[in-house]
Scaffold this motif. Sequence first.
Motif, mmCIF file in Angstrom:
data_model
loop_
_atom_site.group_PDB
_atom_site.id
_atom_site.type_symbol
_atom_site.label_atom_id
_atom_site.label_comp_id
_atom_site.label_asym_id
_atom_site.label_seq_id
_atom_site.Cartn_x
_atom_site.Cartn_y
_atom_site.Cartn_z
ATOM 1 N N GLN A 94 -5.679 -19.314 7.075
ATOM 2 C CA GLN A 94 -5.037 -18.760 5.886
ATOM 3 C C GLN A 94 -3.950 -17.767 6.283
ATOM 4 O O GLN A 94 -2.902 -17.690 5.634
ATOM 5 N N LEU A 95 -4.202 -17.017 7.355
ATOM 6 C CA LEU A 95 -3.213 -16.029 7.800
ATOM 7 C C LEU A 95 -1.904 -16.723 8.167
ATOM 8 O O LEU A 95 -0.822 -16.223 7.808
ATOM 9 N N LEU A 120 1.483 -15.708 6.209
ATOM 10 C CA LEU A 120 2.575 -15.063 6.947
ATOM 11 C C LEU A 120 3.703 -16.035 7.259
ATOM 12 O O LEU A 120 4.852 -15.638 7.425
ATOM 13 N N GLY A 121 3.366 -17.327 7.375
ATOM 14 C CA GLY A 121 4.383 -18.315 7.692
ATOM 15 C C GLY A 121 4.847 -18.247 9.126
ATOM 16 O O GLY A 121 6.019 -18.545 9.426
ATOM 17 N N CYS A 122 3.961 -17.845 10.047
ATOM 18 C CA CYS A 122 4.349 -17.736 11.450
ATOM 19 C C CYS A 122 3.128 -17.921 12.347
ATOM 20 O O CYS A 122 1.991 -17.762 11.912
ATOM 21 N N ARG A 123 3.375 -18.260 13.606
ATOM 22 C CA ARG A 123 2.328 -18.291 14.617
ATOM 23 C C ARG A 123 2.405 -17.050 15.505
ATOM 24 O O ARG A 123 1.435 -16.711 16.193
ATOM 25 N N GLN A 124 3.557 -16.405 15.503
ATOM 26 C CA GLN A 124 3.718 -15.161 16.261
ATOM 27 C C GLN A 124 4.726 -14.287 15.539
ATOM 28 O O GLN A 124 5.793 -14.754 15.139
ATOM 29 N N CYS A 125 4.367 -13.032 15.334
ATOM 30 C CA CYS A 125 5.285 -12.109 14.664
ATOM 31 C C CYS A 125 4.987 -10.682 15.108
ATOM 32 O O CYS A 125 4.056 -10.438 15.880
ATOM 33 N N ARG A 126 5.765 -9.763 14.603
ATOM 34 C CA ARG A 126 5.649 -8.364 15.022
ATOM 35 C C ARG A 126 4.874 -7.568 13.976
ATOM 36 O O ARG A 126 5.037 -7.766 12.770
ATOM 37 N N ILE A 127 4.041 -6.650 14.472
ATOM 38 C CA ILE A 127 3.234 -5.803 13.597
ATOM 39 C C ILE A 127 3.265 -4.367 14.109
ATOM 40 O O ILE A 127 3.701 -4.096 15.233
ATOM 41 N N ASN A 128 2.756 -3.444 13.292
ATOM 42 C CA ASN A 128 2.612 -2.057 13.718
ATOM 43 C C ASN A 128 1.177 -1.811 14.178
ATOM 44 O O ASN A 128 0.339 -2.714 14.167
ATOM 45 N N SER A 129 0.894 -0.579 14.590
ATOM 46 C CA SER A 129 -0.437 -0.289 15.132
ATOM 47 C C SER A 129 -0.754 1.182 14.924
ATOM 48 O O SER A 129 -0.068 2.050 15.469
ATOM 49 N N VAL A 180 -8.789 -8.205 18.449
ATOM 50 C CA VAL A 180 -8.753 -8.815 17.121
ATOM 51 C C VAL A 180 -7.827 -8.026 16.195
ATOM 52 O O VAL A 180 -7.958 -6.813 16.056
ATOM 53 N N GLN A 181 -6.920 -8.743 15.572
ATOM 54 C CA GLN A 181 -5.988 -8.133 14.630
ATOM 55 C C GLN A 181 -6.150 -8.653 13.204
ATOM 56 O O GLN A 181 -5.611 -8.068 12.275
ATOM 57 N N ALA A 182 -6.889 -9.733 13.033
ATOM 58 C CA ALA A 182 -7.097 -10.270 11.682
ATOM 59 C C ALA A 182 -8.354 -11.120 11.652
ATOM 60 O O ALA A 182 -8.663 -11.835 12.609
ATOM 61 N N ILE A 183 -9.077 -11.027 10.538
ATOM 62 C CA ILE A 183 -10.239 -11.865 10.273
ATOM 63 C C ILE A 183 -10.104 -12.432 8.866
ATOM 64 O O ILE A 183 -9.411 -11.861 8.020
ATOM 65 N N GLU A 184 -10.770 -13.547 8.633
ATOM 66 C CA GLU A 184 -10.723 -14.147 7.298
ATOM 67 C C GLU A 184 -11.968 -14.991 7.075
ATOM 68 O O GLU A 184 -12.641 -15.397 8.030
ATOM 69 N N ALA A 185 -12.257 -15.242 5.806
ATOM 70 C CA ALA A 185 -13.353 -16.131 5.423
ATOM 71 C C ALA A 185 -12.742 -17.439 4.959
ATOM 72 O O ALA A 185 -12.192 -17.517 3.858
ATOM 73 N N PHE A 222 -9.561 -15.883 -1.056
ATOM 74 C CA PHE A 222 -8.808 -14.851 -0.334
ATOM 75 C C PHE A 222 -9.761 -13.728 0.049
ATOM 76 O O PHE A 222 -10.135 -12.905 -0.791
ATOM 77 N N LEU A 223 -10.158 -13.710 1.305
ATOM 78 C CA LEU A 223 -10.988 -12.640 1.864
ATOM 79 C C LEU A 223 -10.504 -12.417 3.285
ATOM 80 O O LEU A 223 -10.890 -13.129 4.210
ATOM 81 N N ILE A 224 -9.608 -11.432 3.436
ATOM 82 C CA ILE A 224 -8.883 -11.245 4.691
ATOM 83 C C ILE A 224 -8.885 -9.765 5.078
ATOM 84 O O ILE A 224 -8.748 -8.885 4.221
ATOM 85 N N GLY A 225 -9.029 -9.512 6.364
ATOM 86 C CA GLY A 225 -8.884 -8.161 6.899
ATOM 87 C C GLY A 225 -7.835 -8.168 7.995
ATOM 88 O O GLY A 225 -7.862 -9.034 8.876
ATOM 89 N N VAL A 226 -6.903 -7.228 7.938
ATOM 90 C CA VAL A 226 -5.867 -7.124 8.977
ATOM 91 C C VAL A 226 -5.919 -5.730 9.588
ATOM 92 O O VAL A 226 -6.118 -4.738 8.891
ATOM 93 N N GLN A 227 -5.723 -5.676 10.901
ATOM 94 C CA GLN A 227 -5.854 -4.416 11.611
ATOM 95 C C GLN A 227 -4.599 -3.550 11.507
ATOM 96 O O GLN A 227 -4.656 -2.337 11.679
ATOM 97 N N TRP A 228 -3.465 -4.172 11.216
ATOM 98 C CA TRP A 228 -2.223 -3.414 11.099
ATOM 99 C C TRP A 228 -2.026 -2.951 9.656
ATOM 100 O O TRP A 228 -2.873 -3.132 8.796
ATOM 101 N N HIS A 229 -0.875 -2.318 9.398
ATOM 102 C CA HIS A 229 -0.583 -1.758 8.073
ATOM 103 C C HIS A 229 0.611 -2.480 7.447
ATOM 104 O O HIS A 229 1.754 -2.022 7.554
ATOM 105 N N PRO A 230 0.381 -3.593 6.742
ATOM 106 C CA PRO A 230 1.495 -4.314 6.124
ATOM 107 C C PRO A 230 2.183 -3.517 5.023
ATOM 108 O O PRO A 230 3.352 -3.774 4.716
ATOM 109 N N GLU A 231 1.479 -2.557 4.424
ATOM 110 C CA GLU A 231 2.086 -1.769 3.347
ATOM 111 C C GLU A 231 3.225 -0.889 3.856
ATOM 112 O O GLU A 231 4.098 -0.485 3.071
#
Length: 228
Positions: free
Chosen positions: A144-145, A149-158, A182-187, A192-201
């Motif tokens: 689902q991620l 996101l529409g990508c296999r590799q992209c940039r994130i913050n931390s 681990v940077q993301a988990i999903e069911a 839609f049940l997703i957890g992301v380690q970065w801050h997309p907001e």
Amino acid sequence: MPNKPVIAITGPARGALLPRFCVATIVRWYGAQPLQLRPGDNISRLDYQGVVITGGHDIDPVLYAAEQEVKPKHDKQRDEFESAVIEYALEHKMPLLGICRGAQLLNVQLGGNLFQELRSRREKTSNRWTSLPLKTLKVEARTQLEKHLGCRQCRINSLHNQGIDKVGQRMIISGRDLDGIVQAIEAPEEEFLIGVQWHPEFLLLLRRQRRLFQSLIQAVRKQLKSNS
């Protein structure tokens, strides 16, 4: 069916104004109504259809039956409150996005545990906190991620000290950084049940990061339509 889906945004009793504001801005951007939740609110009496669990202090290791390994910086009141919000959302099958500590708490609620520090586990990536998209996310194929996101590799913050170790029940790993952390988990069986380690907001000017919130709201609209 309400005119606008209502998305609950959790956080501590005080502070965290910037992440709350950013999440609320994106929620409004995509035509939904934000509802700010704080410890002490009666979650069963409020009307909302989706949830965003925001970031903040580390998770108390007592929640996953572990000994304290690092200097404590916990918010037990928030841990208890947001655990109840997650449990309520899961019970009612509400679409949910966990951000940073929110992803960690979601994982713990589903029986997983955490690494209490990540510095010793980094070899290829910096342990420096940054709100800028300077780290690499590697997305697992056919997740689902990847779709959102529409990508296999992209940039994130931390901006985190801790990370996911054992993954909770029903969840799979859908993203890692270059150190394999681990940077993301999903069911995969949930809408839609997703957890992301970065801050997309904090990356709201990047369209693919906004898509996480857009997809959350779309999942809520779909659920409301099917229930009407």
